[in-house]
Design a protein around this motif. Structure first.
Motif, PDB file in Angstrom:
ATOM      1  N   ARG A 197      -3.776   3.624  -1.952  1.00  0.00           N
ATOM      2  CA  ARG A 197      -3.856   3.010  -3.273  1.00  0.00           C
ATOM      3  C   ARG A 197      -2.987   1.762  -3.290  1.00  0.00           C
ATOM      4  O   ARG A 197      -2.020   1.655  -2.546  1.00  0.00           O
ATOM      5  N   SER A 198      -3.362   0.853  -4.114  1.00  0.00           N
ATOM      6  CA  SER A 198      -2.599  -0.369  -4.325  1.00  0.00           C
ATOM      7  C   SER A 198      -2.139  -0.388  -5.768  1.00  0.00           C
ATOM      8  O   SER A 198      -2.947  -0.221  -6.684  1.00  0.00           O
ATOM      9  N   SER A 230      -3.335   2.128  -9.042  1.00  0.00           N
ATOM     10  CA  SER A 230      -4.717   2.615  -8.978  1.00  0.00           C
ATOM     11  C   SER A 230      -4.780   4.040  -8.434  1.00  0.00           C
ATOM     12  O   SER A 230      -3.877   4.505  -7.751  1.00  0.00           O
ATOM     13  N   SER A 231      -5.868   4.727  -8.723  1.00  0.00           N
ATOM     14  CA  SER A 231      -6.107   6.054  -8.154  1.00  0.00           C
ATOM     15  C   SER A 231      -6.394   5.907  -6.667  1.00  0.00           C
ATOM     16  O   SER A 231      -6.952   4.893  -6.236  1.00  0.00           O
ATOM     17  N   PRO A 232      -6.042   6.911  -5.864  1.00  0.00           N
ATOM     18  CA  PRO A 232      -6.272   6.775  -4.419  1.00  0.00           C
ATOM     19  C   PRO A 232      -7.753   6.800  -4.050  1.00  0.00           C
ATOM     20  O   PRO A 232      -8.549   7.473  -4.687  1.00  0.00           O
ATOM     21  N   SER A 290       2.531  11.837  -2.523  1.00  0.00           N
ATOM     22  CA  SER A 290       1.943  10.554  -2.907  1.00  0.00           C
ATOM     23  C   SER A 290       2.929   9.400  -2.776  1.00  0.00           C
ATOM     24  O   SER A 290       2.673   8.305  -3.276  1.00  0.00           O
ATOM     25  N   LYS A 347       0.838  -1.196   0.000  1.00  0.00           N
ATOM     26  CA  LYS A 347       0.000   0.000   0.000  1.00  0.00           C
ATOM     27  C   LYS A 347       0.872   1.245   0.000  1.00  0.00           C
ATOM     28  O   LYS A 347       1.923   1.279   0.622  1.00  0.00           O
ATOM     29  N   GLY A 369      -5.172   9.411   0.998  1.00  0.00           N
ATOM     30  CA  GLY A 369      -5.656   8.433   0.042  1.00  0.00           C
ATOM     31  C   GLY A 369      -4.805   7.181   0.132  1.00  0.00           C
ATOM     32  O   GLY A 369      -3.605   7.247   0.389  1.00  0.00           O
TER      33      GLY A 369
END
Length: 87
Positions: free
Chosen positions: A52-53, A56-58, A27, A7, A50
């Motif tokens: 994200r994995s 992907s977008s958060p 980010s 993550k 946020g």
């Protein structure tokens, strides 16, 4: 065998609730603690994180807010506050 998903976190701290004026827009975080610096006395801030994995977008958290309240005895003080936030 299940692969572990790493993550990454995206932290935004802004002076406006729609995050047009970010003082932090990072980010690249992998930790859940962040040290804020250079906060304005009597400043009002909004923040969100946020997660994200992969690419992907958060997925953004609910927006939270805080205010830096301090009345210096010496009105010539210009040093800024430091503060940590965790999620």
């Amino acid at each position: 065998e299940k692969l572990a998903v790493r993550k990454a976190y995206h932290l935004q701290v802004a002076t406006d609730s729609v995050f047009n004026h970010c003082t932090v827009n990072d980010s690249t975080l992998t930790d859940t603690v962040y040290q804020l610096t250079e906060l304005e006395y009597n400043g009002y801030y909004y923040w969100r994180v946020g997660v994200r994995s992969g690419s992907s977008s958060p997925f953004w958290s609910k927006t939270s807010e805080f205010e830096v309240i301090w009345k210096p005895e010496d009105t010539q003080v210009t040093r800024a506050w430091k503060m940590g936030i965790a999620w």
